[in-house]
Design a protein around this motif. Structure first.
Motif, PDB file in Angstrom:
ATOM      1  N   THR A 298       0.852  -1.186   0.000  1.00 33.10           N
ATOM      2  CA  THR A 298       0.000   0.000   0.000  1.00 33.10           C
ATOM      3  C   THR A 298       0.887   1.236   0.000  1.00 33.10           C
ATOM      4  OG1 THR A 298      -0.155  -0.006   2.407  1.00 33.10           O
ATOM      5  CG2 THR A 298      -1.904  -1.129   1.208  1.00 33.10           C
ATOM      6  N   TYR A 299       0.466   2.252  -0.736  1.00 30.51           N
ATOM      7  CA  TYR A 299       1.256   3.468  -0.889  1.00 30.51           C
ATOM      8  C   TYR A 299       0.372   4.700  -0.833  1.00 30.51           C
ATOM      9  CZ  TYR A 299       4.505   0.205  -3.140  1.00 30.51           C
ATOM     10  OH  TYR A 299       5.321  -0.853  -3.433  1.00 30.51           O
ATOM     11  N   LYS A 300       0.981   5.805  -0.395  1.00 34.03           N
ATOM     12  CA  LYS A 300       0.400   7.110  -0.647  1.00 34.03           C
ATOM     13  C   LYS A 300       0.773   7.440  -2.089  1.00 34.03           C
ATOM     14  CE  LYS A 300       0.692   8.759   4.047  1.00 34.03           C
ATOM     15  NZ  LYS A 300       1.264   9.751   4.960  1.00 34.03           N
ATOM     16  N   ILE A 301      -0.042   8.197  -2.755  1.00 35.72           N
ATOM     17  CA  ILE A 301       0.164   8.469  -4.181  1.00 35.72           C
ATOM     18  C   ILE A 301       1.545   9.062  -4.456  1.00 35.72           C
ATOM     19  CG2 ILE A 301      -0.663   9.817  -6.158  1.00 35.72           C
ATOM     20  CD1 ILE A 301      -2.464   7.470  -5.439  1.00 35.72           C
ATOM     21  N   LYS A 302       1.983  10.013  -3.648  1.00 35.88           N
ATOM     22  CA  LYS A 302       3.249  10.695  -3.921  1.00 35.88           C
ATOM     23  C   LYS A 302       4.457   9.771  -3.836  1.00 35.88           C
ATOM     24  CE  LYS A 302       1.861  15.355  -2.881  1.00 35.88           C
ATOM     25  NZ  LYS A 302       2.297  16.651  -2.422  1.00 35.88           N
ATOM     26  N   GLY A 303       4.427   8.744  -2.998  1.00 38.87           N
ATOM     27  CA  GLY A 303       5.577   7.855  -2.846  1.00 38.87           C
ATOM     28  C   GLY A 303       5.527   6.609  -3.700  1.00 38.87           C
ATOM     29  N   ALA A 304       4.440   6.386  -4.386  1.00 39.97           N
ATOM     30  CA  ALA A 304       4.246   5.138  -5.116  1.00 39.97           C
ATOM     31  C   ALA A 304       5.245   4.948  -6.250  1.00 39.97           C
ATOM     32  CB  ALA A 304       2.828   5.062  -5.660  1.00 39.97           C
TER      33      ALA A 304
ATOM     34  N   GLU B 142       8.787   3.713  -5.099  1.00 41.93           N
ATOM     35  CA  GLU B 142       8.752   2.350  -4.574  1.00 41.93           C
ATOM     36  C   GLU B 142       8.462   1.326  -5.665  1.00 41.93           C
ATOM     37  OE1 GLU B 142       9.744   1.562  -1.529  1.00 41.93           O
ATOM     38  OE2 GLU B 142      10.129   3.694  -1.260  1.00 41.93           O
TER      39      GLU B 142
ATOM     40  N   ASN C  18      -7.146   2.484  -2.283  1.00 41.88           N
ATOM     41  CA  ASN C  18      -7.140   1.988  -0.910  1.00 41.88           C
ATOM     42  C   ASN C  18      -8.365   2.543  -0.186  1.00 41.88           C
ATOM     43  OD1 ASN C  18      -6.617   1.123   1.643  1.00 41.88           O
ATOM     44  ND2 ASN C  18      -4.551   1.934   1.755  1.00 41.88           N
TER      45      ASN C  18
ATOM     46  N   VAL D 213      -8.529   3.420   4.017  1.00 41.51           N
ATOM     47  CA  VAL D 213      -8.148   4.694   4.618  1.00 41.51           C
ATOM     48  C   VAL D 213      -8.637   5.882   3.814  1.00 41.51           C
ATOM     49  CG1 VAL D 213      -6.141   3.793   5.833  1.00 41.51           C
ATOM     50  CG2 VAL D 213      -5.871   4.642   3.523  1.00 41.51           C
TER      51      VAL D 213
ATOM     52  N   TYR E 137      -7.552   7.054   0.931  1.00 37.19           N
ATOM     53  CA  TYR E 137      -6.585   7.654   0.011  1.00 37.19           C
ATOM     54  C   TYR E 137      -5.487   6.636  -0.257  1.00 37.19           C
ATOM     55  CZ  TYR E 137      -3.680   8.296   4.139  1.00 37.19           C
ATOM     56  OH  TYR E 137      -2.956   8.073   5.270  1.00 37.19           O
ATOM     57  N   GLY E 138      -4.724   6.857  -1.298  1.00 37.13           N
ATOM     58  CA  GLY E 138      -3.633   5.956  -1.636  1.00 37.13           C
ATOM     59  C   GLY E 138      -4.073   4.832  -2.558  1.00 37.13           C
TER      60      GLY E 138
END
Length: 49
Positions: free
Chosen positions: A8-14, A17, A34, A37, A39-40
């Motif tokens: 699972t990722y937040k959009i900015k870090g995806a 990774e 996701n 939560v 978001y993501g």
């Protein structure tokens, strides 16, 4: 035989990774929002074992 990984990722870090895992031989087979939560994204990977 394949092995799978779910992350699972937040959009900015995806992007960063996902690129790291691509170098290790993982390929993206599914991307979903996701909803747990609100978001993501949830990303499912596979690679040959």
């Amino acid at each position: 035989m394949y092995e799978y990984k779910v992350e699972t990722y937040k959009i900015k870090g995806a992007e960063v990774e996902m690129n790291k895992l691509a170098i290790e031989g993982w390929r993206v087979i599914a991307v979903s929002p996701n909803m747990a939560v609100g978001y993501g994204i949830v990303v499912t990977y596979e690679r040959e074992k």
